[in-house]
Design a protein around this motif. Structure first.
Motif, PDB file in Angstrom:
ATOM      1  N   UNK A 103     -17.270  27.838 -37.771  1.00 51.93           N
ATOM      2  CA  UNK A 103     -17.708  29.212 -37.543  1.00 51.93           C
ATOM      3  C   UNK A 103     -18.654  29.584 -38.678  1.00 51.93           C
ATOM      4  N   UNK A 104     -19.918  29.853 -38.336  1.00 48.06           N
ATOM      5  CA  UNK A 104     -20.983  29.975 -39.331  1.00 48.06           C
ATOM      6  C   UNK A 104     -21.595  31.368 -39.276  1.00 48.06           C
ATOM      7  N   UNK A 105     -22.011  31.868 -40.442  1.00 49.97           N
ATOM      8  CA  UNK A 105     -22.679  33.169 -40.530  1.00 49.97           C
ATOM      9  C   UNK A 105     -24.140  32.981 -40.918  1.00 49.97           C
ATOM     10  N   UNK A 106     -25.041  33.558 -40.123  1.00 53.22           N
ATOM     11  CA  UNK A 106     -26.468  33.616 -40.448  1.00 53.22           C
ATOM     12  C   UNK A 106     -26.743  35.021 -40.977  1.00 53.22           C
ATOM     13  N   UNK A 107     -27.010  35.117 -42.270  1.00 55.53           N
ATOM     14  CA  UNK A 107     -27.203  36.403 -42.934  1.00 55.53           C
ATOM     15  C   UNK A 107     -28.666  36.828 -42.826  1.00 55.53           C
ATOM     16  N   UNK A 108     -28.925  37.868 -42.023  1.00 55.94           N
ATOM     17  CA  UNK A 108     -30.308  38.309 -41.810  1.00 55.94           C
ATOM     18  C   UNK A 108     -31.014  37.376 -40.851  1.00 55.94           C
ATOM     19  N   UNK A 109     -30.562  37.365 -39.603  1.00 53.65           N
ATOM     20  CA  UNK A 109     -30.910  36.297 -38.653  1.00 53.65           C
ATOM     21  C   UNK A 109     -32.239  36.474 -37.930  1.00 53.65           C
ATOM     22  N   UNK A 110     -32.957  37.588 -38.137  1.00 49.02           N
ATOM     23  CA  UNK A 110     -34.204  37.791 -37.412  1.00 49.02           C
ATOM     24  C   UNK A 110     -33.960  37.849 -35.913  1.00 49.02           C
ATOM     25  N   UNK A 111     -34.796  37.173 -35.136  1.00 49.49           N
ATOM     26  CA  UNK A 111     -34.596  37.116 -33.687  1.00 49.49           C
ATOM     27  C   UNK A 111     -33.865  35.832 -33.282  1.00 49.49           C
ATOM     28  N   UNK A 112     -33.296  35.152 -34.277  1.00 44.16           N
ATOM     29  CA  UNK A 112     -32.359  34.072 -33.981  1.00 44.16           C
ATOM     30  C   UNK A 112     -32.941  32.684 -33.784  1.00 44.16           C
ATOM     31  N   UNK A 113     -34.200  32.462 -34.152  1.00 44.39           N
ATOM     32  CA  UNK A 113     -34.764  31.122 -33.992  1.00 44.39           C
ATOM     33  C   UNK A 113     -33.978  30.055 -34.736  1.00 44.39           C
ATOM     34  N   UNK A 114     -33.761  30.199 -36.050  1.00 41.90           N
ATOM     35  CA  UNK A 114     -32.970  29.204 -36.783  1.00 41.90           C
ATOM     36  C   UNK A 114     -31.537  29.096 -36.257  1.00 41.90           C
ATOM     37  N   UNK A 115     -30.933  30.211 -35.910  1.00 39.68           N
ATOM     38  CA  UNK A 115     -29.567  30.222 -35.388  1.00 39.68           C
ATOM     39  C   UNK A 115     -29.442  29.327 -34.167  1.00 39.68           C
ATOM     40  N   UNK A 116     -30.365  29.447 -33.231  1.00 39.76           N
ATOM     41  CA  UNK A 116     -30.296  28.640 -32.012  1.00 39.76           C
ATOM     42  C   UNK A 116     -30.500  27.159 -32.327  1.00 39.76           C
ATOM     43  N   UNK A 167     -12.614  35.919 -45.946  1.00 36.79           N
ATOM     44  CA  UNK A 167     -12.339  34.507 -45.617  1.00 36.79           C
ATOM     45  C   UNK A 167     -12.457  34.209 -44.115  1.00 36.79           C
ATOM     46  N   UNK A 168     -13.539  34.683 -43.497  1.00 38.15           N
ATOM     47  CA  UNK A 168     -13.743  34.519 -42.054  1.00 38.15           C
ATOM     48  C   UNK A 168     -14.499  33.242 -41.701  1.00 38.15           C
ATOM     49  N   UNK A 169     -15.504  32.868 -42.501  1.00 34.34           N
ATOM     50  CA  UNK A 169     -16.462  31.843 -42.075  1.00 34.34           C
ATOM     51  C   UNK A 169     -16.300  30.514 -42.817  1.00 34.34           C
ATOM     52  N   UNK A 170     -16.634  29.421 -42.079  1.00 32.49           N
ATOM     53  CA  UNK A 170     -16.603  28.070 -42.643  1.00 32.49           C
ATOM     54  C   UNK A 170     -17.882  27.742 -43.410  1.00 32.49           C
ATOM     55  N   UNK A 171     -18.925  28.515 -43.191  1.00 32.75           N
ATOM     56  CA  UNK A 171     -20.201  28.319 -43.895  1.00 32.75           C
ATOM     57  C   UNK A 171     -21.052  29.558 -43.678  1.00 32.75           C
ATOM     58  N   UNK A 172     -22.011  29.760 -44.586  1.00 33.43           N
ATOM     59  CA  UNK A 172     -22.958  30.872 -44.446  1.00 33.43           C
ATOM     60  C   UNK A 172     -24.306  30.428 -44.971  1.00 33.43           C
ATOM     61  N   UNK A 189     -22.113  38.759 -53.427  1.00 35.33           N
ATOM     62  CA  UNK A 189     -20.681  39.058 -53.540  1.00 35.33           C
ATOM     63  C   UNK A 189     -20.058  39.276 -52.157  1.00 35.33           C
ATOM     64  N   UNK A 190     -20.802  39.940 -51.257  1.00 37.36           N
ATOM     65  CA  UNK A 190     -20.321  40.140 -49.890  1.00 37.36           C
ATOM     66  C   UNK A 190     -20.226  38.815 -49.139  1.00 37.36           C
ATOM     67  N   UNK A 191     -21.216  37.950 -49.325  1.00 36.76           N
ATOM     68  CA  UNK A 191     -21.177  36.634 -48.677  1.00 36.76           C
ATOM     69  C   UNK A 191     -19.988  35.828 -49.206  1.00 36.76           C
ATOM     70  N   UNK A 192     -19.769  35.895 -50.506  1.00 35.97           N
ATOM     71  CA  UNK A 192     -18.620  35.226 -51.133  1.00 35.97           C
ATOM     72  C   UNK A 192     -17.315  35.711 -50.497  1.00 35.97           C
ATOM     73  N   UNK A 193     -17.220  37.007 -50.287  1.00 35.08           N
ATOM     74  CA  UNK A 193     -15.991  37.597 -49.744  1.00 35.08           C
ATOM     75  C   UNK A 193     -15.653  37.051 -48.366  1.00 35.08           C
ATOM     76  N   UNK A 194     -16.643  36.928 -47.482  1.00 33.49           N
ATOM     77  CA  UNK A 194     -16.363  36.547 -46.094  1.00 33.49           C
ATOM     78  C   UNK A 194     -16.275  35.038 -45.889  1.00 33.49           C
ATOM     79  N   UNK A 195     -16.605  34.252 -46.914  1.00 33.70           N
ATOM     80  CA  UNK A 195     -16.466  32.794 -46.841  1.00 33.70           C
ATOM     81  C   UNK A 195     -15.025  32.377 -47.102  1.00 33.70           C
TER      82      UNK A 195
END
Length: 344
Positions: A103-116, A167-172, A189-195
């Motif tokens: 389960x991965x988090x894309x921080x600031x994903x735009x229109x999702x090109x990299x995500x897809x 502690x939600x995500x396996x990677x960000x 710090x926020x990214x650290x929190x949810x990892x």
């Protein structure tokens, strides 16, 4: 697929902003920036408004000229811009050691090109975080077309205050996105929190290098042009990103300015002295044609008033980026991988 026509570009200018308000939005956006008398602290204090206006105004231009992935990439000789962008995204997935089921988090994903691309490459489920409603609308449509809407989703929220449990995500990862943060430490710090503990965060950051001289007026002008044309509160030094990561609690596994190993200059697509059929819309001739078409469409009312102004500050940004690259005072490819310790 991306919207590719000139009419699509014109219709998209302003995003969710009412078309009659686009010109005033351009005025407001420009006044945040040094080139128009704005100050850094004002940009930081009003970053949500500034960044949202920026992406409402420019997203259709980005999609028209660049495609679905709004980022640079190191590039090999004989490799197209599109190929280098795809390879760059695969590289990030490999550095994070993404596995099917993650389960991965894309921080600031735009229109999702990299995500897809990363989701298909790694067989992972990715949540895209974005605070811009227009971009999320486009991203959902493109996910549906690409048939990844069952595994990839989007959340509208500010990455300075994420609506996820600890502690939600396996990677960000963040691709040229946390450069918009008013305080990079708080965003990390926020990214650290949810990892989850023991998991990694990787990012490409826009940074000034140690070659930047704050007292040099030419350097100041280049920095101001990049900030104006890219919706940035400020541009940090690479060392400031490292310090913020460590302060947030991360262990930095490795970091490097990837522009140093790129056989082809990262800024080549924006260099008006360069001609490419595959990236024709970014060339001097391609920009001239786009400029004249936007002028015509704005005149006859098919593009909102202010569209030419948006293209104007984007072209100014392109000039600043090329100058920043040639002088080596700026990099959009400062890359790092950092891990949240297993015991926290």
């Amino acid at each position: 697929m991306s919207k590719s026509g000139m009419l699509d570009l014109a219709a998209g200018v302003g995003g969710k902003i009412d078309k009659s308000d686009v010109l005033s939005a351009v005025d407001t956006y420009e006044k945040y920036h040094t080139c128009y008398g704005g100050e850094e602290q004002e940009r930081k204090s009003n970053y949500t408004d500034m960044v949202n206006k920026y992406y409402d105004l420019v997203t259709s231009f980005y999609e028209f000229g660049w495609g679905e992935s709004f980022h640079f990439a190191p590039r090999w000789k004989g490799e197209s811009l599109k190929e280098s962008i795809t390879r760059h995204e695969h590289f990030l997935a490999l550095q994070l050691e993404l596995k099917p089921g993650h389960k991965v988090l894309d921080v600031g994903c735009g229109i999702g090109g990299p995500l897809r691309e990363i989701s298909r490459f790694s067989s992972t489920s990715i949540t895209g975080l974005n605070n811009n409603e227009y971009q999320i609308t486009r991203a959902k449509e493109l996910n549906r077309i690409a048939e990844v809407d069952k595994t990839c989703s989007f959340v509208k929220a500010d990455f300075m205050n994420m609506p996820f449990p600890d502690c939600t995500f396996d990677a960000a990862y963040a691709i040229e996105a946390t450069c918009h943060a008013p305080d990079v430490y708080e965003s990390y710090k926020e990214i650290y929190r949810v990892l989850k503990p023991g998991q990694c965060f990787a990012a490409y950051e826009w940074c000034m290098t140690d070659s930047y001289d704050p007292s040099n007026r030419d350097h100041q002008k280049i920095k101001a042009e990049i900030e104006l044309g890219n919706g940035l509160p400020e541009i940090r030094f690479t060392r400031q990103c490292l310090e913020a990561l460590e302060k947030a609690g991360f262990e930095v596994l490795w970091e490097k300015d990837l522009t140093m190993d790129s056989p082809v200059p990262w800024y080549l697509p924006l260099d008006t002295n360069h001609f490419s059929l595959s990236s024709f819309r970014l060339t001097a001739l391609g920009r001239l044609i786009t400029r004249n078409m936007i002028k015509t469409l704005e005149y006859i009312g098919l593009a909102p008033k202010g569209s030419q102004r948006v293209q104007g500050f984007l072209e100014k940004a392109a000039e600043g980026l090329v100058k920043g690259g040639r002088t080596e005072i700026f990099t959009p490819l400062y890359f790092f991988v950092a891990r949240k310790p297993r015991s926290t």
